[in-house]
Design a protein around this motif. Structure first.
Motif, short mmCIF file in Angstrom:
data_model
loop_
_atom_site.label_atom_id
_atom_site.label_comp_id
_atom_site.label_asym_id
_atom_site.label_seq_id
_atom_site.Cartn_x
_atom_site.Cartn_y
_atom_site.Cartn_z
N ARG A 69 0.92 -1.05 -0.09
CA ARG A 69 0.03 -0.04 0.04
C ARG A 69 0.79 1.24 0.06
O ARG A 69 0.52 2.21 -0.68
CB ARG A 69 -0.86 -0.04 1.35
CG ARG A 69 -2.25 -0.91 1.16
CD ARG A 69 -3.07 -0.80 2.23
NE ARG A 69 -2.86 -0.88 3.49
CZ ARG A 69 -2.42 -1.83 4.19
NH1 ARG A 69 -2.90 -3.07 3.61
NH2 ARG A 69 -1.91 -1.89 5.40
N ALA A 70 1.99 1.19 0.75
CA ALA A 70 2.85 2.47 0.77
C ALA A 70 3.42 2.49 -0.66
O ALA A 70 3.71 3.73 -0.88
CB ALA A 70 3.89 2.26 2.03
N ALA A 71 3.93 1.60 -1.06
CA ALA A 71 4.67 1.36 -2.34
C ALA A 71 3.63 2.31 -3.47
O ALA A 71 3.82 3.07 -4.22
CB ALA A 71 5.07 0.38 -3.11
N GLU A 72 2.41 1.67 -3.60
CA GLU A 72 1.20 2.27 -4.28
C GLU A 72 1.07 3.76 -4.18
O GLU A 72 0.73 4.34 -5.11
CB GLU A 72 0.15 1.20 -4.03
CG GLU A 72 -0.96 1.73 -5.24
CD GLU A 72 -2.22 0.97 -5.08
OE1 GLU A 72 -3.40 1.22 -5.54
OE2 GLU A 72 -2.41 -0.11 -4.42
N ALA A 73 0.84 4.08 -2.85
CA ALA A 73 0.86 5.32 -2.43
C ALA A 73 1.73 6.39 -3.07
O ALA A 73 1.89 7.45 -3.58
CB ALA A 73 0.59 5.72 -1.15
N ALA A 74 2.97 5.97 -2.98
CA ALA A 74 4.32 6.57 -3.23
C ALA A 74 4.07 6.69 -4.85
O ALA A 74 4.63 7.65 -5.38
CB ALA A 74 5.69 5.89 -2.71
N ALA A 126 1.54 9.38 -5.75
CA ALA A 126 2.27 10.80 -5.40
C ALA A 126 3.09 11.09 -6.69
O ALA A 126 3.20 12.39 -6.87
CB ALA A 126 2.80 10.71 -4.05
N ARG A 127 4.03 9.89 -6.83
CA ARG A 127 5.10 10.41 -7.92
C ARG A 127 4.22 10.91 -9.30
O ARG A 127 4.57 11.87 -9.91
CB ARG A 127 5.86 9.31 -8.30
CG ARG A 127 7.13 9.50 -9.21
CD ARG A 127 7.92 8.24 -9.78
NE ARG A 127 6.95 7.38 -10.41
CZ ARG A 127 6.56 7.55 -11.76
NH1 ARG A 127 7.11 8.72 -12.39
NH2 ARG A 127 5.61 6.89 -12.55
N GLN A 128 3.45 10.18 -9.58
CA GLN A 128 2.70 10.40 -10.92
C GLN A 128 1.97 11.77 -10.73
O GLN A 128 1.92 12.34 -11.76
CB GLN A 128 1.57 9.45 -11.08
CG GLN A 128 2.04 8.02 -11.54
CD GLN A 128 1.07 6.75 -11.80
OE1 GLN A 128 -0.06 6.86 -11.50
NE2 GLN A 128 1.60 5.49 -12.32
N ALA A 129 1.41 11.91 -9.49
CA ALA A 129 0.74 13.30 -9.33
C ALA A 129 1.57 14.58 -9.41
O ALA A 129 1.27 15.44 -10.34
CB ALA A 129 -0.12 13.34 -8.11
N GLU A 130 2.90 14.26 -9.10
CA GLU A 130 3.98 15.15 -9.12
C GLU A 130 4.51 15.29 -10.72
O GLU A 130 4.56 16.61 -11.02
CB GLU A 130 5.21 14.76 -8.30
CG GLU A 130 6.24 16.00 -8.27
CD GLU A 130 7.53 15.41 -7.32
OE1 GLU A 130 8.24 16.27 -7.27
OE2 GLU A 130 7.27 14.55 -6.58
N GLU A 131 4.52 14.12 -11.25
CA GLU A 131 4.85 14.34 -12.48
C GLU A 131 3.74 15.01 -13.54
O GLU A 131 4.23 15.95 -14.30
CB GLU A 131 5.13 12.94 -13.13
CG GLU A 131 5.51 12.80 -14.64
CD GLU A 131 5.63 11.29 -15.23
OE1 GLU A 131 4.89 11.06 -16.14
OE2 GLU A 131 6.31 10.67 -14.26
N GLU A 132 2.31 14.90 -13.38
CA GLU A 132 1.49 15.62 -13.83
C GLU A 132 1.59 16.92 -13.49
O GLU A 132 1.67 17.93 -14.53
CB GLU A 132 0.07 14.98 -13.57
CG GLU A 132 0.01 13.72 -14.26
CD GLU A 132 -1.38 13.13 -13.56
OE1 GLU A 132 -2.18 13.82 -13.11
OE2 GLU A 132 -1.57 11.84 -13.70
N ALA A 133 2.03 17.63 -12.13
CA ALA A 133 1.69 18.78 -11.86
C ALA A 133 2.99 19.58 -12.62
O ALA A 133 3.08 20.92 -13.06
CB ALA A 133 2.09 19.03 -10.36
N VAL A 134 4.34 18.93 -12.48
CA VAL A 134 5.30 19.48 -13.23
C VAL A 134 5.10 19.59 -14.80
O VAL A 134 5.33 20.52 -15.14
CB VAL A 134 6.59 18.63 -13.26
CG1 VAL A 134 7.70 18.80 -14.15
CG2 VAL A 134 7.13 18.55 -11.69
N GLU A 135 4.46 18.80 -15.27
CA GLU A 135 4.08 18.80 -16.80
C GLU A 135 2.96 19.85 -17.02
O GLU A 135 3.08 20.55 -18.21
CB GLU A 135 3.55 17.55 -17.37
CG GLU A 135 3.26 17.49 -18.92
CD GLU A 135 4.61 17.74 -19.65
OE1 GLU A 135 4.64 18.49 -20.63
OE2 GLU A 135 5.68 17.33 -19.24
N LYS A 136 2.06 20.30 -16.10
CA LYS A 136 1.18 21.32 -16.10
C LYS A 136 1.95 22.60 -15.96
O LYS A 136 1.88 23.66 -16.81
CB LYS A 136 0.40 21.34 -15.26
CG LYS A 136 -0.92 20.10 -15.48
CD LYS A 136 -2.17 20.17 -14.56
CE LYS A 136 -3.00 18.91 -14.92
NZ LYS A 136 -4.30 18.70 -14.12
#
Length: 113
Positions: free
Chosen positions: A55-60, A63-73
């Motif tokens: 679960r922790a790995a999935e959450a991480a 979070a990494r994907q969300a950060e990647e999307e934020a950076v791309e935006k």
């Protein structure tokens, strides 16, 4: 052979629901139970720890994907701002060229007189 398949099928279905750490934990729990001469009933401590790690790995990863999307935006926003500024500068340059052409025509007209 059919009873064997019936015993394996649920294990495959349940195994598909588990993450790698949970599966490894279940295997550790099963080995420990067998070594102690006890039947393994599932949901041992290593399996629960593994599930928490999964679960922790999935959450991480989320979070990494969300950060990647934020950076791309943010990158897209910077590019859009640059495009807007470039368009403004192009319009300004066109206006300067037009004014220069008008002044040049005026000078040409004064010399012709």
């Amino acid at each position: 052979m059919k009873p064997y398949i019936l015993l394996i099928a649920p294990a495959l279905v349940l195994g598909a629901c588990q993450g790698p750490a949970e599966t490894a934990g279940a295997e550790k729990d099963k080995a420990a139970a067998e070594a102690a001469g006890q039947p393994y009933e599932g949901e041992g401590p290593n399996e629960r720890i593994g599930a928490a790690k999964d679960r922790a790995a999935e959450a991480a990863e989320e979070a990494r994907q969300a950060e990647e999307e934020a950076v791309e935006k943010a990158r897209d926003s910077i590019r859009t701002e640059a495009d807007i500024e470039a368009e403004r500068l192009e319009q300004e340059a066109d206006a300067v060229r037009k004014a220069a052409e008008q002044r040049a025509e005026a000078v040409k007209g004064e010399i012709a007189k």
